[in-house]
Design a protein around this motif. Structure first.
Motif, PDB file in Angstrom:
ATOM      1  N   GLN A 193      57.789  38.058  23.070  1.00  0.00           N
ATOM      2  CA  GLN A 193      56.346  37.906  22.939  1.00  0.00           C
ATOM      3  C   GLN A 193      55.628  37.978  24.285  1.00  0.00           C
ATOM      4  N   ASP A 194      56.378  38.141  25.371  1.00  0.00           N
ATOM      5  CA  ASP A 194      55.758  38.352  26.685  1.00  0.00           C
ATOM      6  C   ASP A 194      55.466  39.841  26.832  1.00  0.00           C
ATOM      7  N   HIS A 195      54.196  40.211  26.693  1.00  0.00           N
ATOM      8  CA  HIS A 195      53.829  41.631  26.683  1.00  0.00           C
ATOM      9  C   HIS A 195      54.100  42.310  28.017  1.00  0.00           C
ATOM     10  N   ARG A 196      54.254  41.535  29.087  1.00  0.00           N
ATOM     11  CA  ARG A 196      54.569  42.137  30.388  1.00  0.00           C
ATOM     12  C   ARG A 196      55.984  42.672  30.418  1.00  0.00           C
ATOM     13  N   LEU A 197      56.905  42.027  29.685  1.00  0.00           N
ATOM     14  CA  LEU A 197      58.299  42.473  29.637  1.00  0.00           C
ATOM     15  C   LEU A 197      58.551  43.492  28.534  1.00  0.00           C
ATOM     16  N   HIS A 198      57.645  43.578  27.579  1.00  0.00           N
ATOM     17  CA  HIS A 198      57.869  44.419  26.401  1.00  0.00           C
ATOM     18  C   HIS A 198      58.238  45.869  26.757  1.00  0.00           C
TER      19      HIS A 198
END
Length: 361
Positions: A193-198
């Motif tokens: 749910q961390d969009h930076r890691l997605h």
């Protein structure tokens, strides 16, 4: 056969306009169930025309081989007769042929008659010669044009076959992918749910930005920490670069249940994006034997009409299924140390009681 080749090229150009304007744009014949039989007749005619474009400018049949002309043009006449016989039933729901298409068919019939006269007046008597296949004195430029027309006829016929087959198969199934991970639901939730890691593990995205960051500042918590501002209704902007071209779209959380499920909708207004809009979900399930199962299911609507549906059915959707499976495998290897992740979800292995995105929304 130069005159015959010129007439054939004129016939091909008029026929291309007839197909593009009256059959495809105005009538949408291949997408109408009542016009399916007529569409198959047009496919057969396309194959016959392709053979004519290859034979008339390049070959001259003598002796017993002269029967090739009789078969080739006999097939043309037969297909034209079947087409004329089928059209009243096929076009009844559209009020019959339009005035413009009726005139076009008359012009095409005159051209076909002129072509038959040109071919047989030039070749008549060749059947008395020894059996063989001779070359042609048609200029190379005309032969090249005719070859291009042959390729075009076959390409259009192949596309129409694919459209008809795609229609018979019914709506495409949603895509399903799942993987079991040696981790807790909380660990997987926080990471995915961390969009930076997605984009780091999901092949389908090059970048993801939550739009509230544009006005409220970027999410600065350590990696693997979801942005607490994300909730039902939050909108994101995603981007994917393919062969140097950037495809941008938007997503919105429809239902956000921490540690359980994330349901979303997505769309793109860019005309070069095949995907127009869609829905999907992520589901997080703890397993009684330990670990958890991370699963997704999604589907979408496409643009570009019947062509887009064919591209999606036979190329794009299988590619996205593969892309998603590879993404889940990368997630398992890169963040959870699974050397050989077992990723499931291809057609026929849909998880039991796993809802479609529409059912879950």
């Amino acid at each position: 056969m130069t005159t015959a080749t010129l007439l054939l090229l004129v016939l091909g150009l008029l026929g291309a306009f007839d197909i593009a304007w009256f059959h495809t744009y105005k009538g949408r014949l291949v997408t109408r169930p009542e016009c399916r039989r007529e569409a198959w007749i047009h496919i057969a005619r396309g194959v016959v025309y392709a053979a004519q474009f290859l034979c008339v400018p390049n070959l001259r049949f003598t002796g017993a081989a002269y029967a090739v002309w009789l078969v080739l043009f006999g097939a043309d006449v037969t297909v034209a007769w079947l087409d004329a016989r089928e059209e009243p039933r096929s076009r009844a729901a559209q009020g019959g042929l339009s005035g413009g298409e009726y005139v076009m068919h008359l012009v095409l019939s005159v051209c076909v008659g002129a072509l038959l006269h040109a071919v047989f007046s030039t070749t008549w008597g060749d059947w008395r010669l020894p059996t063989g296949v001779l070359g042609s004195d048609v200029p190379e430029s005309l032969r090249l044009l005719a070859g291009g027309m042959a390729v075009g006829c076959l390409a259009v016929s192949a596309l129409e076959v694919l459209v008809l087959v795609e229609r018979r198969l019914g709506p495409p199934a949603p895509l399903h992918v799942r993987v079991r991970l040696p981790a807790t639901v909380e660990q997987v939730w926080n990471l995915t749910q961390d969009h930076r890691l997605h984009p780091d593990w999901d092949h389908r995205f090059s970048s993801i930005v939550m739009l509230h960051e544009d006005t409220q500042g970027a999410h600065t918590a350590p990696p693997g920490t979801p942005d607490p501002r994300i909730q039902t209704g939050t909108v994101m902007r995603y981007e994917k670069t393919v062969l140097g071209a950037s495809i941008r779209g938007f997503g919105r959380y429809k239902l956000h249940r921490p540690m359980r499920q994330s349901t979303f909708e997505f769309w793109s207004d860019q005309p070069h994006s095949l995907i127009a809009r869609g829905v999907g979900l992520w589901r997080y399930t703890a397993l009684s034997e330990g670990g958890m199962e991370f699963a997704t299911s999604y589907t979408y609507e496409v643009r570009w009409g019947a062509f887009g549906q064919v591209v999606d059915r036979f190329a794009f959707r299988p590619l996205f299924q593969w892309y998603t499976e590879r993404s889940f495998a990368r997630l398992a290897r890169r963040y959870f140390g699974v050397r050989r992740p077992r990723v499931l979800g291809r057609e026929g292995r849909k998880p039991r009681a796993f809802p479609t995105p529409l059912e879950a929304a």
